[in-house]
Design a protein around this motif. Structure first.
Motif, PDB file in Angstrom:
ATOM      1  N   ARG A 131       0.834  -1.191   0.000  1.00  0.00           N
ATOM      2  CA  ARG A 131       0.000   0.000   0.000  1.00  0.00           C
ATOM      3  C   ARG A 131       0.867   1.238   0.000  1.00  0.00           C
ATOM      4  NH1 ARG A 131      -5.158   0.079   3.843  1.00  0.00           N
ATOM      5  NH2 ARG A 131      -5.094   2.309   3.744  1.00  0.00           N
TER       6      ARG A 131
ATOM      7  N   VAL B 119      -7.148   3.749   0.711  1.00  0.00           N
ATOM      8  CA  VAL B 119      -6.612   2.543   0.073  1.00  0.00           C
ATOM      9  C   VAL B 119      -6.050   2.911  -1.294  1.00  0.00           C
ATOM     10  CG1 VAL B 119      -7.127   0.229  -0.764  1.00  0.00           C
ATOM     11  CG2 VAL B 119      -8.254   1.085   1.295  1.00  0.00           C
TER      12      VAL B 119
ATOM     13  N   PHE C 161      -2.546   1.581  -3.805  1.00  0.00           N
ATOM     14  CA  PHE C 161      -1.407   0.676  -3.923  1.00  0.00           C
ATOM     15  C   PHE C 161      -0.339   1.266  -4.833  1.00  0.00           C
ATOM     16  CE2 PHE C 161      -5.021  -1.930  -2.781  1.00  0.00           C
ATOM     17  CZ  PHE C 161      -4.516  -2.626  -1.707  1.00  0.00           C
TER      18      PHE C 161
ATOM     19  N   ASN D  75      -6.935   1.173  -7.686  1.00  0.00           N
ATOM     20  CA  ASN D  75      -6.913   2.387  -6.869  1.00  0.00           C
ATOM     21  C   ASN D  75      -8.155   3.240  -7.093  1.00  0.00           C
ATOM     22  OD1 ASN D  75      -4.480   1.684  -5.695  1.00  0.00           O
ATOM     23  ND2 ASN D  75      -3.252   2.937  -7.081  1.00  0.00           N
TER      24      ASN D  75
ATOM     25  N   SER E  50      -1.829  -5.235   1.220  1.00  0.00           N
ATOM     26  CA  SER E  50      -0.995  -5.494   0.044  1.00  0.00           C
ATOM     27  C   SER E  50      -1.792  -6.321  -0.965  1.00  0.00           C
ATOM     28  CB  SER E  50       0.273  -6.251   0.444  1.00  0.00           C
ATOM     29  OG  SER E  50      -0.054  -7.514   0.961  1.00  0.00           O
TER      30      SER E  50
END
Length: 135
Positions: free
Chosen positions: A16, A24, A26, A51, A122
């Motif tokens: 992340r 959230v 990544f 995302n 992750s």
């Protein structure tokens, strides 16, 4: 060809990106382990779409406020009849990952797993051994 899954060669984790706070999001930098198996642009497009979907899930506009108020007023019984906004997006993410795995990743010997499996910390990518590596 049989449906036997080839042995796992390596597991790669996309972490992340906390540079945007707690939302959230990544990292879009492709791990070196995927070089030669996957184009960087394809990888980046997949992560950027994830995302965007999670940003949509966390979007706190009036609709979600009204949904929350209605849920409270009905003692959350409304969720027996309908999915919450967040649940709808989670289902979208699952469908997106399933389609990406079938069309892009599986033919390259890669499986991308849902970030929900790691508590949104992750994204796990499983790299399978090539057939010639099995011998």
């Amino acid at each position: 060809m049989s449906n036997i899954t080839p042995p796992i060669k390596k597991r790669v984790f996309i972490q992340r990106d906390y540079s945007f706070g707690m939302k959230v999001c990544f990292q879009t930098k492709m791990p070196n382990e995927l070089d030669g198996r996957l184009d960087r642009d394809i990888f980046k497009a997949t992560i950027e779409q994830l995302n965007r979907l999670y940003a949509e899930a966390e979007d706190s506009k009036g609709r979600m406020f009204c949904e929350g108020c209605f849920a409270c007023l009905t003692a959350y019984l409304v969720y027996l009849c309908m999915d919450s906004h967040y649940t709808k997006i989670v289902k979208k993410v699952a469908k997106f990952l399933d389609e990406e795995n079938k069309s892009v990743y599986a033919p390259r010997g890669i499986l991308i797993k849902s970030p929900l499996e790691s508590g949104l910390r992750s994204i796990e990518m499983v790299i399978y051994a090539d057939e010639e590596e099995n011998f």
